[in-house]
Design an enzyme around this catalytic site. Structure first.
Site, PDB file in Angstrom:
ATOM      1  N   LYS A  55      93.281  63.161  66.068  1.00 35.16           N
ATOM      2  CA  LYS A  55      94.349  63.120  67.066  1.00 35.16           C
ATOM      3  C   LYS A  55      93.813  62.616  68.407  1.00 35.16           C
ATOM      4  O   LYS A  55      94.415  61.759  69.048  1.00 35.16           O
ATOM      5  CB  LYS A  55      94.964  64.528  67.234  1.00 35.16           C
ATOM      6  N   GLN A  69      96.700  73.561  67.715  1.00 35.28           N
ATOM      7  CA  GLN A  69      96.465  73.344  66.284  1.00 35.28           C
ATOM      8  C   GLN A  69      96.631  74.653  65.509  1.00 35.28           C
ATOM      9  O   GLN A  69      96.089  75.691  65.904  1.00 35.28           O
ATOM     10  CB  GLN A  69      95.051  72.758  66.080  1.00 35.28           C
ATOM     11  N   ASP A  87     105.074  68.962  69.113  1.00 32.16           N
ATOM     12  CA  ASP A  87     105.085  69.379  67.707  1.00 32.16           C
ATOM     13  C   ASP A  87     106.503  69.695  67.237  1.00 32.16           C
ATOM     14  O   ASP A  87     106.759  69.762  66.028  1.00 32.16           O
ATOM     15  CB  ASP A  87     104.247  70.665  67.551  1.00 32.16           C
TER      16      ASP A  87
HETATM   17  N1  GUN Z   1      98.496  72.303  61.287  1.00 28.60           N
HETATM   18  C1  GUN Z   1      98.865  71.560  60.221  1.00 28.60           C
HETATM   19  N2  GUN Z   1      99.801  70.643  60.565  1.00 28.60           N
HETATM   20  C2  GUN Z   1     100.018  70.828  61.891  1.00 28.60           C
HETATM   21  C3  GUN Z   1     100.876  70.173  62.834  1.00 28.60           C
HETATM   22  O1  GUN Z   1     101.640  69.254  62.516  1.00 28.60           O
HETATM   23  N3  GUN Z   1     100.801  70.641  64.110  1.00 28.60           N
HETATM   24  C4  GUN Z   1      99.974  71.663  64.476  1.00 28.60           C
HETATM   25  N4  GUN Z   1      99.994  72.054  65.754  1.00 28.60           N
HETATM   26  N5  GUN Z   1      99.176  72.282  63.622  1.00 28.60           N
HETATM   27  C5  GUN Z   1      99.201  71.862  62.347  1.00 28.60           C
END
Ligand code: GUN
Length: 289
Positions: free
Chosen positions: A54, A98, A121
């Site tokens: 990311k 995350q 998100d």
């Molecule tokens: N963990 C797995 N997929 C995601 C996501 O799309 N966003 C976040 N913040 N954590 C995750």
């Protein structure tokens, strides 16, 4: 194989290039550089890989990246203090914490503390509610990527029967909302669903998001159906390295489906591309509001 292979990697590149152009325009016309803050608590190896990707892709498309790695023992108060600070930082347009978080931290609490205008998100209840009431909000990145992949092979979703396997807040539920907003007839299936294969055989569009390696087989598929595989599972191999597979048995299902996403190279790469698109959108909204 008779199915069309839906190329998530190629499509993610198209989305990333569009985002990079949008970022350049926002900088040139308004002097705004979109910024994304990513918060990782603890040392979960899979999360570390996701977060690294990311950060790398955020910077590659010209955005600012703020990377916060916190100790696994971080307290609720410490994490909330950081989120408060990011909420009020003008250089930060998007905030991503995350998941999963260590057990002592309540992810629902933490998500609710994020300013909904920076919730790229799309997990905050305000954005979830807006999505389910058919409004315009931040849409969770994995289902948003899946919808783009679906539209690349099927522009006419209205009236189709979509079956979504899995009811997580990250994928299954928002995916169902997005398909409903496109006027599909949506069935949500989960671990308690009776006769799952028979239900799946009714699907024109099948989305699998359960985390069970190669669970979906060809005799679950209506001929010509579109299959989107969100699963990412590592299965053991003789050389000990393991191999990534989805929730769908690709080689088997591809003999019956009309179109199918591979793993890796399907919804996975689209997720980060959509995160970047959401961050650009957040930055644009910040000067309009
Ligand atoms: N963990 C797995 N997929 C995601 C996501 O799309 N966003 C976040 N913040 N954590 C995750």
């Amino acid at each position: 194989m008779t199915a069309i292979r839906i190329d998530g990697k190629a499509m993610a590149e198209v989305v990333r290039n569009e985002v990079a152009e949008g970022v350049a325009r926002l900088k040139a016309e308004h002097g705004i550089t979109p910024g994304l803050a990513v918060v990782l608590v603890g040392e979960d190896p899979a999360s570390q890989v996701y977060v690294r990707n990311k950060v790398k892709q955020t910077e590659a498309c010209g955005m600012r990246s703020f990377h916060h790695v916190l100790d696994r023992e971080t307290s609720r108060d410490q994490l909330m203090t950081l989120i408060d600070r990011l909420n009020t930082d003008d250089q930060v347009h998007g905030i991503l914490v995350q998941l999963p978080l260590p057990d002592h931290l309540n992810s629902k609490d933490v998500i609710e503390a994020i300013d909904p205008a920076k919730d790229v998100d799309g997990f905050h209840t305000r954005n979830v509610g807006t999505l389910w009431t058919g409004g315009s909000s931040f849409v969770p990145c994995t289902p948003l990527g899946c919808l783009k992949l679906l539209k690349s092979v099927e522009p006419e979703i209205a009236g189709k029967h979509a079956v979504v396997i899995g009811r997580s807040n990250i994928v299954g539920r928002p995916m169902a909302a997005l398909l409903l907003n496109e006027s599909a007839t949506v069935t949500m299936a989960h671990s308690k669903t009776a006769d799952l294969p028979a239900l799946c055989r009714q699907a024109d569009i099948l989305v699998a998001a359960v985390g069970r390696p190669q669970m979906v087989k060809s005799d679950w598929i209506k001929p010509g159906a579109i299959v989107l595989d969100v699963g990412i599972n590592r299965i053991p191999t003789e050389d000990g390295k393991g191999r990534l597979v989805g929730d769908v048995d690709f080689d088997d299902v591809a003999t019956v489906a009309g179109a199918i996403t591979p793993v890796p190279g399907g919804p996975g790469p689209m997720t980060i591309a959509c995160l970047l698109a959401n961050t650009l959108q957040a930055a644009k909204r910040s000067y309009i509001d």
